[in-house]
Design an enzyme around this catalytic site. Structure first.
Site, PDB file in Angstrom:
ATOM      1  N   HIS A  32     -43.659   5.915  14.413  1.00  0.00           N
ATOM      2  CA  HIS A  32     -44.360   7.205  14.361  1.00  0.00           C
ATOM      3  C   HIS A  32     -45.514   7.263  15.372  1.00  0.00           C
ATOM      4  CE1 HIS A  32     -42.348   9.196  10.975  1.00  0.00           C
ATOM      5  NE2 HIS A  32     -42.167   7.971  10.511  1.00  0.00           N
ATOM      6  N   GLY A 119     -29.695   4.392  11.999  1.00  0.00           N
ATOM      7  CA  GLY A 119     -30.972   4.439  12.711  1.00  0.00           C
ATOM      8  C   GLY A 119     -30.984   3.627  13.984  1.00  0.00           C
ATOM      9  N   SER A 122     -27.179   6.205  17.745  1.00  0.00           N
ATOM     10  CA  SER A 122     -25.858   6.381  18.361  1.00  0.00           C
ATOM     11  C   SER A 122     -25.829   7.647  19.213  1.00  0.00           C
ATOM     12  CB  SER A 122     -24.767   6.423  17.290  1.00  0.00           C
ATOM     13  OG  SER A 122     -25.079   7.370  16.294  1.00  0.00           O
ATOM     14  N   SER A 123     -26.592   8.677  18.814  1.00  0.00           N
ATOM     15  CA  SER A 123     -26.570   9.932  19.586  1.00  0.00           C
ATOM     16  C   SER A 123     -27.217   9.747  20.956  1.00  0.00           C
ATOM     17  CB  SER A 123     -27.263  11.049  18.809  1.00  0.00           C
ATOM     18  OG  SER A 123     -28.581  10.693  18.484  1.00  0.00           O
ATOM     19  N   ASP A 167     -35.635   6.525  22.249  1.00  0.00           N
ATOM     20  CA  ASP A 167     -34.243   6.124  22.039  1.00  0.00           C
ATOM     21  C   ASP A 167     -33.458   6.125  23.346  1.00  0.00           C
ATOM     22  OD1 ASP A 167     -35.119   6.126  19.486  1.00  0.00           O
ATOM     23  OD2 ASP A 167     -33.963   7.859  18.822  1.00  0.00           O
ATOM     24  N   TYR A 217     -41.358  14.869   8.724  1.00  0.00           N
ATOM     25  CA  TYR A 217     -41.757  14.457  10.080  1.00  0.00           C
ATOM     26  C   TYR A 217     -42.736  15.490  10.654  1.00  0.00           C
ATOM     27  CZ  TYR A 217     -40.784  13.423  15.091  1.00  0.00           C
ATOM     28  OH  TYR A 217     -40.869  13.127  16.429  1.00  0.00           O
TER      29      TYR A 217
END
Length: 381
Positions: A32, A119, A122-123, A167, A217
């Site tokens: 975060h 988590g 993969s995207s 990511d 979030y």
């Protein structure tokens, strides 16, 4: 997997493909912190999304997804989101063209061994693999960082997820035996050695889906911004919680609503933990790093309130199993996995003990994924 996807491509399209593999990622510490412009410490893992691809001389993209046994075609002229997972490919195609780059139609087969919903992103790996493949095929001259931004923009505009850059960055920039200390404000990064052949990174899935993660979030973001606004009255130079020192926060604790203070204190101390963790890794001191992971979990659970009963149980349980040096929940929270650093020879016992304990309480056996740090997105053949 390379042979399998190559074969599937030949059978379907009757030609030879270029094969790209893009890894999923773990984040060892620094949760975060990305939207507070702090630091993160991700590494690419040995689970990947694979793309076999070849140009087809048309204006159409033909896709076969082996995992779902689904085929789909779309025109490169589409400029808005459609339904389903195709949006990752549509978005990447669109944003590459928005940069004035010329691409043509392609045939592709997608496969992979990144567990979906664990988590490991993969995207982001799918966007990285596809963007990297187009960049190679059409010699677009985009850098890995350009491709990371295209993946991020795709998530924002075609998928509707306001993610940070971590990511995509990690999938594209990964390096075997290293994690990456990424500054989410300047986007400067440094490779930090993480070469412990006697240890594995083990993810344990709480089997709880992150249904709250999206709405909560946004609440956390607002609470952090509220804290910054109050502190700025005293320290005009503060732009985000990244700029706040623990002593400044403590001095003005009385002015912050208690819940806002808790949220801010987690972020401020998480930066301290991450910097200390990088120093520990540079000295090959995994024991200290592990203690910092346990402390991060405690903060995520008690101060940032993004854990859940199942994640707390897994992190607590791991502390009492021999061979575990560190454990914490990983990712946005409210479900997903814990990340554990476990001695290689203790992994089997660890899995058996944690699955059995979890099943005893929650009546479900958690999935476990054993990974290690590997290279980022690359051409495989």
């Amino acid at each position: 997997m390379t042979k399998k996807i190559q074969q599937a491509f030949r059978e379907r399209f009757n030609k030879e493909p270029l094969i790209i593999g893009a890894p999923g990622r773990v984040n060892l510490i620094g949760e975060h912190t990305d939207y507070n412009y702090g630091f993160v410490l991700p590494g690419a893992v040995d689970k990947r999304i694979y793309v076999a691809i070849a140009p087809n001389g048309t204006n159409t993209v033909n896709v076969f997804a082996s995992q779902f046994n689904e085929s789909y075609s779309f025109s490169l002229d589409i400029t808005s989101p459609q339904k389903g997972w195709m949006n990752y490919l549509l978005g990447v195609s669109y944003h590459i063209q928005q940069q004035g780059k010329k691409i043509g139609g392609v045939d592709l087969v997608i496969d992979g061994d990144i567990p979906v919903g664990a988590g490991m992103s993969s995207s982001a790996a799918l966007c990285s693999a596809y963007g990297f493949a187009l960049n190679e095929l059409f010699q677009l001259g985009l850098s890995r960082m350009d491709l990371a931004f295209i993946g991020q923009k795709t998530e924002h505009t075609f998928v509707g997820v306001k993610c940070g850059i971590m990511d995509q960055f990690a999938s594209l920039h990964g390096k075997k035996g290293h994690v990456m200390k990424l500054d989410c404000r300047s986007l400067e990064y440094e490779y930090i050695p993480f070469d412990f052949p006697g240890y594995k990174i083990v993810l344990v899935n709480s089997m709880v889906s992150h249904s709250l993660a999206g709405s909560e979030y946004n609440v956390r973001r607002q609470q952090c911004e509220e804290g910054v606004a109050i502190l700025q009255k005293h320290y005009p130079d503060i732009k985000s919680l990244r700029d706040v020192e623990p002593v400044q926060l403590l001095q003005h604790q009385a002015e912050l609503p208690p819940v806002v203070f808790d949220r801010c204190s987690f972020i401020v101390y998480e930066k301290e933990r991450l910097l200390a963790g990088c120093e520990a890794l540079k000295k090959n001191d995994l024991a200290t790093f592990g203690k910092l992971m346990f402390a991060t979990h405690e903060g995520l659970s008690k101060k940032y309130s993004v854990s859940c009963t199942e994640l707390d149980f897994l992190a607590e349980c791991a502390q009492h199993i021999t061979g575990v040096v560190g454990a914490r929940m990983m990712g946005g929270g409210f479900g997903g996995c814990t990340i554990n650093i476990v001695q290689a020879e203790a992994v089997d016992t660890f899995i058996q003990k944690i699955q059995s304990a979890f099943n005893g309480l929650f009546r479900i056996t958690p999935e476990v994924y054993v990974t290690q740090i590997e290279d980022g997105t690359n051409i495989l053949s």
